[in-house]
Each structure stands twice: as C-alpha cells, then as structure tokens.
Design a protein around this motif. Sequence first.
Motif, PDB file in Angstrom:
ATOM      1  N   LEU A 250     -32.266  -0.560 -50.096  1.00  0.00           N
ATOM      2  CA  LEU A 250     -32.816  -1.390 -51.269  1.00  0.00           C
ATOM      3  C   LEU A 250     -34.404  -1.811 -50.958  1.00  0.00           C
ATOM      4  O   LEU A 250     -35.142  -1.587 -52.015  1.00  0.00           O
ATOM      5  CB  LEU A 250     -32.235  -2.740 -51.309  1.00  0.00           C
ATOM      6  N   ASP A 251     -34.801  -1.942 -49.659  1.00  0.00           N
ATOM      7  CA  ASP A 251     -36.194  -2.207 -49.378  1.00  0.00           C
ATOM      8  C   ASP A 251     -37.055  -0.807 -49.741  1.00  0.00           C
ATOM      9  O   ASP A 251     -38.091  -1.161 -50.458  1.00  0.00           O
ATOM     10  CB  ASP A 251     -36.326  -2.695 -48.130  1.00  0.00           C
TER      11      ASP A 251
ATOM     12  N   ARG B  34     -24.742  -3.246 -53.885  1.00  0.00           N
ATOM     13  CA  ARG B  34     -24.429  -2.795 -52.329  1.00  0.00           C
ATOM     14  C   ARG B  34     -23.211  -2.025 -52.250  1.00  0.00           C
ATOM     15  O   ARG B  34     -23.177  -1.281 -51.159  1.00  0.00           O
ATOM     16  CB  ARG B  34     -24.573  -4.161 -51.662  1.00  0.00           C
TER      17      ARG B  34
ATOM     18  N   ARG C 277     -22.999   1.399 -50.183  1.00  0.00           N
ATOM     19  CA  ARG C 277     -22.210   1.403 -48.750  1.00  0.00           C
ATOM     20  C   ARG C 277     -21.261   2.639 -49.177  1.00  0.00           C
ATOM     21  O   ARG C 277     -21.130   3.430 -47.914  1.00  0.00           O
ATOM     22  CB  ARG C 277     -21.360   0.153 -48.789  1.00  0.00           C
TER      23      ARG C 277
ATOM     24  N   GLU D 114     -37.344  -0.543 -53.323  1.00  0.00           N
ATOM     25  CA  GLU D 114     -38.560  -1.403 -54.030  1.00  0.00           C
ATOM     26  C   GLU D 114     -39.819  -1.138 -53.856  1.00  0.00           C
ATOM     27  O   GLU D 114     -40.720  -1.407 -54.696  1.00  0.00           O
ATOM     28  CB  GLU D 114     -37.893  -2.898 -53.571  1.00  0.00           C
TER      29      GLU D 114
ATOM     30  N   ASP E  15     -24.906  -4.359 -43.290  1.00  0.00           N
ATOM     31  CA  ASP E  15     -25.808  -5.065 -44.214  1.00  0.00           C
ATOM     32  C   ASP E  15     -27.001  -4.591 -44.071  1.00  0.00           C
ATOM     33  O   ASP E  15     -28.126  -4.411 -44.930  1.00  0.00           O
ATOM     34  CB  ASP E  15     -25.671  -6.601 -44.064  1.00  0.00           C
ATOM     35  N   ALA E  16     -27.611  -4.310 -42.665  1.00  0.00           N
ATOM     36  CA  ALA E  16     -28.912  -3.808 -42.462  1.00  0.00           C
ATOM     37  C   ALA E  16     -29.359  -2.570 -42.980  1.00  0.00           C
ATOM     38  O   ALA E  16     -30.576  -2.236 -43.503  1.00  0.00           O
ATOM     39  CB  ALA E  16     -29.291  -4.058 -40.864  1.00  0.00           C
ATOM     40  N   GLN E  17     -28.492  -1.842 -43.011  1.00  0.00           N
ATOM     41  CA  GLN E  17     -28.739  -0.142 -43.395  1.00  0.00           C
ATOM     42  C   GLN E  17     -28.560  -0.439 -44.990  1.00  0.00           C
ATOM     43  O   GLN E  17     -29.650   0.194 -45.489  1.00  0.00           O
ATOM     44  CB  GLN E  17     -27.410   0.524 -43.263  1.00  0.00           C
ATOM     45  N   ILE E  18     -27.828  -1.167 -45.709  1.00  0.00           N
ATOM     46  CA  ILE E  18     -28.028  -1.410 -47.011  1.00  0.00           C
ATOM     47  C   ILE E  18     -29.280  -2.193 -47.251  1.00  0.00           C
ATOM     48  O   ILE E  18     -30.020  -1.499 -48.433  1.00  0.00           O
ATOM     49  CB  ILE E  18     -26.659  -2.149 -47.427  1.00  0.00           C
ATOM     50  N   ASP E  19     -29.716  -3.072 -46.758  1.00  0.00           N
ATOM     51  CA  ASP E  19     -30.932  -3.583 -46.952  1.00  0.00           C
ATOM     52  C   ASP E  19     -32.307  -2.787 -46.909  1.00  0.00           C
ATOM     53  O   ASP E  19     -33.123  -2.713 -47.436  1.00  0.00           O
ATOM     54  CB  ASP E  19     -31.139  -4.994 -46.151  1.00  0.00           C
ATOM     55  N   THR E  20     -31.985  -1.829 -45.740  1.00  0.00           N
ATOM     56  CA  THR E  20     -33.009  -0.708 -45.714  1.00  0.00           C
ATOM     57  C   THR E  20     -33.234   0.010 -46.898  1.00  0.00           C
ATOM     58  O   THR E  20     -34.357   0.476 -47.328  1.00  0.00           O
ATOM     59  CB  THR E  20     -32.814   0.106 -44.511  1.00  0.00           C
TER      60      THR E  20
END
Length: 293
Positions: free
Chosen positions: A66-67, A7, A11, A70, A59-64
């Motif tokens: 990663l998603d 992460r 970032r 995947e 965190d939402a940007q990072i999650d995007t």
Amino acid sequence: MSKTDIREWIRITLAFGPANFKKWQYIDRKNPAESMLKLLSVERFANDSYLRAYKSVSDAQIDTVLDVCERNEIEFLTPESEDFPEALLELANPPSLLFVKGNAECMSDWTVGIVGARNCCEYSQNAAYEFGSYLAEKNLVVVSGFARGIDSAAHSGALDANGKTIAVLGSGILYDYPKGTMDIKNRIAENGAVVSEYMPTANPIADNFKIRNRLLTALSDAVLIVEASAKSGALNTANHAAEQGREVFVIPPADIFNPLFAGQAGLLHDGAQLALTPEDIEMYINDLKGMGY
C-alpha cells in the motif's frame, strides 16, 4: 453484498502469486469477501500449502504494498473495482490485482494491440511505428508489451502522435525493465496507462511475458502481428487473441522466404487478416463500433 477489503486482495495475491489461476478455486467470484473470510477462519485445510501461505501473509507485507503504491501514484484495481476492465473479468484467470500508473479509464476505450519481435528488422520497426502513429491519431489506444523492437516502436508511434498507449508489463511497474526506460513509462502514463498484475517492484521472469499476453489481448479489440518467426512469442499473443475472439491482423512479410517472417506467413495461411495499411484496422474497429460492441 459488501466489497472485499483491498487488504484481502493484496493478501490473496501475495499468497498465491499474481498470475496463479489456482486462487480462483478458493475464491467465489460472486462473493469474494465471504470466501476470503472463510479462508482466514477455517482450520480444516491446515495441510493446504496455499491456505497456510494466505494466513501467513503479515500486515507489514500488506502495508508495504500500500505504501509503495501511494508513494509512486500507482492505482490498484480489483475485480470489484468500477474501473476494472470488463474484458479481464471474462478471462478464466483474471488478475486478482491490477496495478495501474496513469489513466485507468483508457483501458475501456477502443484499442488495438501491436506486437512482434524484439530483434526486428527496419522494415517491421517502421511499420509498427507508422501503424501505431496512425491509429493513435484516429483516437484508438495502442496496446503493447513494452519490450524492445516492435513493442517500443508501436508505443513511440502513438506517443509521437500525441495519442494514448497502454504498456502491459511482465514485471513490476517500478522495475526498470527494459533498463533505462522509466522515463518512457512516465511519458506513457501522462495520457495512457502502464499496467501490470505483478507487484510494483517485481523483477521480470521469462515465463511472465507469455502469461501477461492474455491481458494484452483481452485489453485489445484487435491485434496486429508485425514480425514473427516460427518460434516468436508474438504467436503466443496471436493464440490468446484467437481464443478470446479477437481479430488477428498481420502485415505483409518483407520476405516470404526469410525465417524471420515464418510465423506471419503461417498466421496468414491459417486465416489471419492481411493489413496492408493501418486504415484496414481502423475500418474493422469502425465496423465493431457500428455493430454496437
């Protein structure tokens, strides 16, 4: 020494931009985890725009990111990853994230970069295809930039020989550029790899293509220039190759008086190796193998 959380690599890449060399002024390559932790906690650089950008990545940007990776089976490598190519670590400005669709391990095989003009003549297109096909048949991985013209011919030659090829992009892996080529990317990924330092959906920007050339040449054990005018982007690739100690090969110009081949003539004049046949490059790679590189 603990590895950096993926992460934090995302970032830092979002904050600085994928190819921005300035990030390495903030990150200790020998201990990136600790230096990134300091970036998040320290307050004395409050007026530093990069530090503010780093802290503001959500965190939402990072999650995007990663998603998206995947869902689309895109692997991401960091300088701490086992499969991160050693040649890229030697760059002054290595990628902080390398996105890969396909077989990341093929980047460590013996490779030959093949590049040249987008608007190429039939002679050059045929040469790129034949060299790509022959070298792939000899179990060498063909590396190119996935542009129209010479790049496409080199990739096609390798694919038609059931060999491996690596496409090094100047845009995100999921961005359909050149338009209508997503199926070809998927075909490349079956045995080879599609590689980019840009976020998966990033659109192509003109400057990105010259910037990515440093990765293309670093991933190549030798580089072949197939067609280049005096202002061709392929000369930028040749310069990166020479700076990185890669041997530069050039096919004979179809017409030494035609400005379309002026770049090739200049490279030959400056000491590049003439490649009359793909066997010339194969022999060079075999010599490297024999010397234990």
